[in-house]
Design an enzyme around this catalytic site. Structure first.
Site, mmCIF file in Angstrom:
data_model
loop_
_atom_site.group_PDB
_atom_site.id
_atom_site.type_symbol
_atom_site.label_atom_id
_atom_site.label_comp_id
_atom_site.label_asym_id
_atom_site.label_seq_id
_atom_site.Cartn_x
_atom_site.Cartn_y
_atom_site.Cartn_z
ATOM 1 N N THR A 8 0.831 -1.200 0.000
ATOM 2 C CA THR A 8 0.000 0.000 0.000
ATOM 3 C C THR A 8 0.863 1.247 0.000
ATOM 4 O O THR A 8 1.971 1.244 0.531
ATOM 5 C CB THR A 8 -0.953 0.032 1.211
ATOM 6 O OG1 THR A 8 -1.805 1.183 1.095
ATOM 7 C CG2 THR A 8 -0.234 0.098 2.541
ATOM 8 N N LYS A 13 -3.604 3.353 6.130
ATOM 9 C CA LYS A 13 -3.812 1.893 6.085
ATOM 10 C C LYS A 13 -2.614 1.180 6.693
ATOM 11 O O LYS A 13 -2.762 0.251 7.478
ATOM 12 C CB LYS A 13 -3.889 1.420 4.628
ATOM 13 C CG LYS A 13 -5.167 1.620 3.913
ATOM 14 C CD LYS A 13 -4.989 0.925 2.539
ATOM 15 C CE LYS A 13 -6.101 1.229 1.602
ATOM 16 N NZ LYS A 13 -5.899 0.595 0.289
ATOM 17 N N GLU A 42 -2.166 -0.167 -11.710
ATOM 18 C CA GLU A 42 -3.484 0.263 -12.159
ATOM 19 C C GLU A 42 -4.564 -0.636 -11.572
ATOM 20 O O GLU A 42 -4.489 -1.868 -11.715
ATOM 21 C CB GLU A 42 -3.531 0.222 -13.685
ATOM 22 C CG GLU A 42 -4.224 1.447 -14.244
ATOM 23 C CD GLU A 42 -4.417 1.319 -15.738
ATOM 24 O OE1 GLU A 42 -5.536 1.594 -16.203
ATOM 25 O OE2 GLU A 42 -3.457 0.904 -16.406
ATOM 26 N N ASP A 71 -7.782 -3.383 -0.520
ATOM 27 C CA ASP A 71 -8.557 -2.455 -1.332
ATOM 28 C C ASP A 71 -9.823 -2.157 -0.563
ATOM 29 O O ASP A 71 -10.526 -3.063 -0.115
ATOM 30 C CB ASP A 71 -8.877 -3.013 -2.722
ATOM 31 C CG ASP A 71 -9.251 -1.874 -3.657
ATOM 32 O OD1 ASP A 71 -8.352 -1.082 -4.011
ATOM 33 O OD2 ASP A 71 -10.439 -1.729 -3.999
ATOM 34 N N SER A 72 -10.076 -0.888 -0.366
ATOM 35 C CA SER A 72 -11.181 -0.527 0.524
ATOM 36 C C SER A 72 -11.862 0.732 0.035
ATOM 37 O O SER A 72 -11.399 1.381 -0.898
ATOM 38 C CB SER A 72 -10.649 -0.359 1.946
ATOM 39 O OG SER A 72 -9.472 0.423 1.949
ATOM 40 N N GLY A 153 -8.687 9.695 5.531
ATOM 41 C CA GLY A 153 -9.728 9.633 4.498
ATOM 42 C C GLY A 153 -11.096 10.111 4.976
ATOM 43 O O GLY A 153 -11.259 11.245 5.432
ATOM 44 N N LYS A 175 -10.628 1.429 16.757
ATOM 45 C CA LYS A 175 -11.031 1.323 15.335
ATOM 46 C C LYS A 175 -10.635 -0.049 14.780
ATOM 47 O O LYS A 175 -11.424 -0.706 14.109
ATOM 48 C CB LYS A 175 -10.395 2.452 14.509
ATOM 49 C CG LYS A 175 -10.891 2.444 13.063
ATOM 50 C CD LYS A 175 -10.295 3.525 12.200
ATOM 51 C CE LYS A 175 -10.614 3.246 10.730
ATOM 52 N NZ LYS A 175 -9.779 3.999 9.801
#
Ligand code: ITT
Length: 199
Positions: A8, A13, A42, A71-72, A153, A175
């Site tokens: 990442t 993250k 990509e 991936d979130s 984010g 969290k």
């Protein structure tokens, strides 16, 4: 597994995943630690899981080490589940989250349904093994203002009715216990344990 590379470029993250894996005694490395740069990958998939697999396998094929990718994104029900897989690209990659977050607040302001969820797909790619995937979701609502300094984010607009605060107002440990990312990693932990027990 003693060491894992996290594929990442997102510091938020990486911080959360590192905190969770280090507790399991796994040393976490970023792709930059191993390659010296962040490869441009990509994300051509149409689902979180497809994109997580693309990221994990691309990096694993470059470094031949166990690689974990995440991936979130945020699904807002009143916006037909947007921004979804486009969460980081939404309104342009370089647009600040203050602007993105305010846009979402305004877009749902007059909607009755403020429900939303974070989704996280994790892919674990290990050389000469089939890639494993795990999914976690985190239910909440879109807040009516930007609140909180923790997380990253969309956390400052992700309201948790059970706690009466946003996910940017709870500590990272909390969290990680309740989040999409925490749940996906918990599923991975369980699968790895079962695999180990079956050997
Ligand atoms: P990598 O692909 O390099 O991992 P990225 O940020 O581009 O980094 P994604 O394509 O998976 O990763 O997009 C995820 C986006 O979803 C992220 O940039 C945030 O905008 C949002 N997001 C995901 N999890 C979140 C969380 O726990 N808190 C707040 N926002 C989150």
């Amino acid at each position: 597994m003693k060491e894992i590379v996290v594929a990442t470029t997102n510091k938020g993250k990486l911080k959360e995943i590192s905190a969770m894996l280090e507790k399991l005694g796994i040393e976490v490395k970023s792709i930059k630690d191993v390659l010296g740069y962040n490869p441009d990958i990509e994300e051509t998939g149409t689902t979180f899981t497809e994109n997580a697999v693309i990221k994990a396998e691309t990096v694993m094929n470059m470094i031949h080490m166990p690689t974990l990718a995440d991936d979130s994104g945020l699904e807002v029900d009143a916006l037909d589940k947007q921004p979804g897989i486009y969460s980081s690209r939404f309104m342009g990659e370089d647009t600040s989250y203050d602007i993105k977050n305010q846009w979402i607040i305004d877009a749902v302001k007059d909607k009755e349904d403020k429900t939303a969820r974070f989704v996280c797909a994790m892919a674990l790619a290990i050389p000469d093994e089939e890639t494993k995937t795990f999914l976690g979701t985190f239910e909440g609502e879109i807040n009516d203002c930007i609140d909180g300094e923790n997380g990253f984010g969309y956390d400052p607009i992700f309201y948790l009715p059970e706690y009466g605060v946003t996910s940017a107002e709870i500590p990272i440990e909390k969290k990680n216990e309740i989040s999409h990312r925490g749940k996906a990693l918990e599923a991975m932990k369980k699968a790895l344990k079962e695999e180990e027990a079956g050997k």
